[in-house]
Design an enzyme around this catalytic site. Sequence first.
Site, mmCIF file in Angstrom:
data_model
loop_
_atom_site.group_PDB
_atom_site.id
_atom_site.type_symbol
_atom_site.label_atom_id
_atom_site.label_comp_id
_atom_site.label_asym_id
_atom_site.label_seq_id
_atom_site.Cartn_x
_atom_site.Cartn_y
_atom_site.Cartn_z
ATOM 1 N N TYR A 32 35.545 72.665 50.098
ATOM 2 C CA TYR A 32 35.973 73.799 49.274
ATOM 3 C C TYR A 32 35.417 73.695 47.866
ATOM 4 O O TYR A 32 34.859 72.658 47.474
ATOM 5 C CB TYR A 32 37.503 73.891 49.249
ATOM 6 N N LYS A 147 33.903 67.228 48.258
ATOM 7 C CA LYS A 147 35.088 68.048 47.951
ATOM 8 C C LYS A 147 35.640 68.601 49.260
ATOM 9 O O LYS A 147 35.416 69.767 49.597
ATOM 10 C CB LYS A 147 34.714 69.161 46.959
ATOM 11 N N GLU A 179 39.669 58.535 38.878
ATOM 12 C CA GLU A 179 39.874 59.900 38.383
ATOM 13 C C GLU A 179 41.346 60.243 38.483
ATOM 14 O O GLU A 179 42.177 59.345 38.671
ATOM 15 C CB GLU A 179 39.004 60.889 39.175
ATOM 16 N N LEU A 203 35.118 62.542 42.437
ATOM 17 C CA LEU A 203 34.448 63.836 42.558
ATOM 18 C C LEU A 203 33.569 64.064 41.328
ATOM 19 O O LEU A 203 34.031 63.872 40.205
ATOM 20 C CB LEU A 203 35.491 64.957 42.652
HETATM 21 N N1 PDD Z 1 40.174 70.066 41.711
HETATM 22 N N2 PDD Z 1 38.622 65.298 40.884
HETATM 23 C C1 PDD Z 1 39.378 65.823 41.857
HETATM 24 C C2 PDD Z 1 39.962 64.932 42.888
HETATM 25 C C3 PDD Z 1 39.614 67.221 41.890
HETATM 26 O O1 PDD Z 1 40.349 67.745 42.877
HETATM 27 C C4 PDD Z 1 39.066 68.047 40.859
HETATM 28 C C5 PDD Z 1 39.271 69.523 40.820
HETATM 29 C C6 PDD Z 1 38.293 67.431 39.861
HETATM 30 C C7 PDD Z 1 37.650 68.229 38.759
HETATM 31 O O2 PDD Z 1 36.523 68.922 39.226
HETATM 32 P P1 PDD Z 1 36.033 70.285 38.569
HETATM 33 O O3 PDD Z 1 35.901 70.046 37.115
HETATM 34 O O4 PDD Z 1 34.768 70.574 39.229
HETATM 35 O O5 PDD Z 1 37.110 71.320 38.856
HETATM 36 C C8 PDD Z 1 38.089 66.056 39.912
HETATM 37 C C9 PDD Z 1 40.336 71.493 41.871
HETATM 38 C C10 PDD Z 1 40.506 72.250 40.601
HETATM 39 C C11 PDD Z 1 41.425 71.736 42.888
HETATM 40 O O6 PDD Z 1 41.457 71.006 43.863
HETATM 41 O O7 PDD Z 1 42.203 72.675 42.728
#
Ligand code: PDD
Length: 284
Positions: A32, A147, A179, A203
């Site tokens: 996703y 992801k 993270e 991620l």
């Molecule tokens: N999640 N690390 C993890 C485990 C995440 O699920 C996310 C973002 C990030 C940050 O990535 P980005 O800056 O590309 O949004 C880091 C999204 C927002 C979610 O699962 O809703």
Amino acid sequence: MSICYLNGGFVPRSEARISPMDRGFLFGDGVYEVIPVYGGRAFRLDAHLARLERSLAGIGIANPHSHAEWADLVQRLVAAHHWPTQAVYVQVTRGADTVRNHAFPQDLPPTVFMTADALAPIPAEQLERGVSAVSAADNRWLRCDLKTTALLANCLLRQLAVEQGCAETVLFRDGFLTEGSASNIFVVKNGVLLAPPKSHLMLPGITCDVVLELAARHGQATEVREIREEEVHAADELWLTSSTKEVLPITQLDDKPVGAGYPGPVTLAMIDWFVQARREECGA
Ligand code: PDD
């Protein structure tokens, strides 16, 4: 009314249906993206679509759409809703099979689902005072760079924070920062911005990349390196980044204040740089 895209058509979200035999439902077998939209324009769309491509390749699903097709679908979905600020969710699963079988079925069309929700602005109080976080051992699998929709470990880890009235869980593996449960984490010590190097343990966040880019552009001293757990607990400043939370100060970790207990100067500068960058890019 919320409109979603499912396998070739736009329908009211309340009417969208998928099979219970979908491998996304049975196995969490999918990937996703979450793409923020400001003033009707998707922020860093190319980077999100590139990461979607990498995630799909990482689990062996052929990308069902070209970059231009994805961009068009995102735009049409955004245009179907009146909110100027939205979060677009894109999910691709390996599709709906006829039997439950761990092995990949041949020639199954993937399930493509996209939906949008209003993205509320970050509450002023959270920006001014920061949020609280807890820490926990990172017990996820070893492909956190993909992801995927298989997020049970992330959900359990996030729940640890929620149950203690906190916003996020900061994760450590073998004594080093990885993270957050749904965010990337940055540390500031003695004026230097620290970020863990990208690896299979985290991620590669799009917002994380924006922050590193802005730090370089504005001459902010930065080190990308392994960060020990003790360093996080002794941080002067701490923040999290994600597509929905942008840059959010963490001012309490495991019931102790981070630095002085309020958002520090590097955090506040980064929030300003970030808002400026997304205004420049999305015109909102
Ligand atoms: N999640 N690390 C993890 C485990 C995440 O699920 C996310 C973002 C990030 C940050 O990535 P980005 O800056 O590309 O949004 C880091 C999204 C927002 C979610 O699962 O809703």
